[in-house]
Design a protein around this motif. Structure first.
Motif, PDB file in Angstrom:
ATOM      1  N   ARG A 118       0.857  -1.176   0.000  1.00 46.15           N
ATOM      2  CA  ARG A 118       0.000   0.000   0.000  1.00 46.15           C
ATOM      3  C   ARG A 118       0.896   1.230   0.000  1.00 46.15           C
ATOM      4  NH1 ARG A 118      -2.741  -3.098   4.131  1.00 46.15           N
ATOM      5  NH2 ARG A 118      -4.505  -4.116   3.170  1.00 46.15           N
ATOM      6  N   PRO A 119       0.842   2.017  -1.072  1.00 45.80           N
ATOM      7  CA  PRO A 119       1.677   3.216  -1.116  1.00 45.80           C
ATOM      8  C   PRO A 119       1.194   4.241  -0.103  1.00 45.80           C
ATOM      9  CG  PRO A 119       0.181   3.174  -2.984  1.00 45.80           C
ATOM     10  CD  PRO A 119       0.016   1.865  -2.264  1.00 45.80           C
ATOM     11  N   ALA A 121      -0.305   7.615   1.501  1.00 48.00           N
ATOM     12  CA  ALA A 121      -1.416   8.456   1.066  1.00 48.00           C
ATOM     13  C   ALA A 121      -0.872   9.658   0.307  1.00 48.00           C
ATOM     14  CB  ALA A 121      -2.217   8.907   2.285  1.00 48.00           C
ATOM     15  N   PRO A 122      -1.672  10.237  -0.567  1.00 47.41           N
ATOM     16  CA  PRO A 122      -1.211  11.414  -1.303  1.00 47.41           C
ATOM     17  C   PRO A 122      -0.730  12.514  -0.347  1.00 47.41           C
ATOM     18  CG  PRO A 122      -3.285  10.633  -2.204  1.00 47.41           C
ATOM     19  CD  PRO A 122      -3.020   9.840  -0.960  1.00 47.41           C
ATOM     20  N   GLY A 123       0.419  13.064  -0.668  1.00 49.85           N
ATOM     21  CA  GLY A 123       0.994  14.114   0.168  1.00 49.85           C
ATOM     22  C   GLY A 123       1.855  13.602   1.299  1.00 49.85           C
ATOM     23  N   GLN A 124       1.860  12.305   1.509  1.00 48.61           N
ATOM     24  CA  GLN A 124       2.676  11.725   2.575  1.00 48.61           C
ATOM     25  C   GLN A 124       3.938  11.122   1.976  1.00 48.61           C
ATOM     26  OE1 GLN A 124       0.808   8.630   4.837  1.00 48.61           O
ATOM     27  NE2 GLN A 124       0.928   9.783   6.730  1.00 48.61           N
ATOM     28  N   THR A 125       5.039  11.282   2.664  1.00 47.57           N
ATOM     29  CA  THR A 125       6.297  10.666   2.268  1.00 47.57           C
ATOM     30  C   THR A 125       6.815   9.879   3.454  1.00 47.57           C
ATOM     31  OG1 THR A 125       7.638  12.515   3.011  1.00 47.57           O
ATOM     32  CG2 THR A 125       6.821  12.611   0.741  1.00 47.57           C
TER      33      THR A 125
END
Length: 134
Positions: A118-119, A121-125
């Motif tokens: 699971r990549p 979430a958008p905006g999270q690194t």
């Protein structure tokens, strides 16, 4: 010259076979290990199964739990590190040996997982994850 090559090839084959046979650790289920009886005691074994819910107990540095393959159950004493994904109901592979006390003594605990990635979430690194432990 041909005889020397045959001798060298034979010697290399023998060394390779001996080296591999001494480093093999066979994967077994609790049913297979229990069926082996006294032959399994102190032999290096890789045991696989599922952690029985309600069986996990910590006592000092050791972790005690029961592993099942759906047919048989085997008590385990793990003295090495345990992965953070370890939990009851989880599939595990244990490396160790069966002791004379009838318990499987695990040096290494590996946790099976479903392999789904699971990549973030958008905006999270990875750097934005909370790793402070607070």
């Amino acid at each position: 010259m041909i005889v020397a090559l045959v001798v060298i090839a034979g010697a290399l084959g023998w060394v390779a076979a001996k080296g591999l046979s001494s480093s093999l650790v066979y994967y077994r289920t609790p049913t297979e290990v229990l069926a082996m009886g006294a032959r399994a005691v102190n032999d290096p074994i890789r045991l696989g199964g599922y952690v029985v819910p309600g069986s996990v107990q910590r006592s000092g540095t050791a972790l005690r739990f029961v592993v099942s393959d759906g047919t048989s159950r085997m008590s385990v004493v793990a003295t090495g590190g345990v992965p953070s994904l370890f939990r009851a109901g989880q599939g595990v592979v244990l490396e160790g040996h069966e002791g004379a006390d009838g318990h499987f003594h695990a040096d290494t605990v590996l946790v099976k997982h479903n392999g789904v990635y699971r990549p973030p979430a958008p905006g999270q690194t990875p750097h934005s994850a909370d790793v402070s432990g607070a």
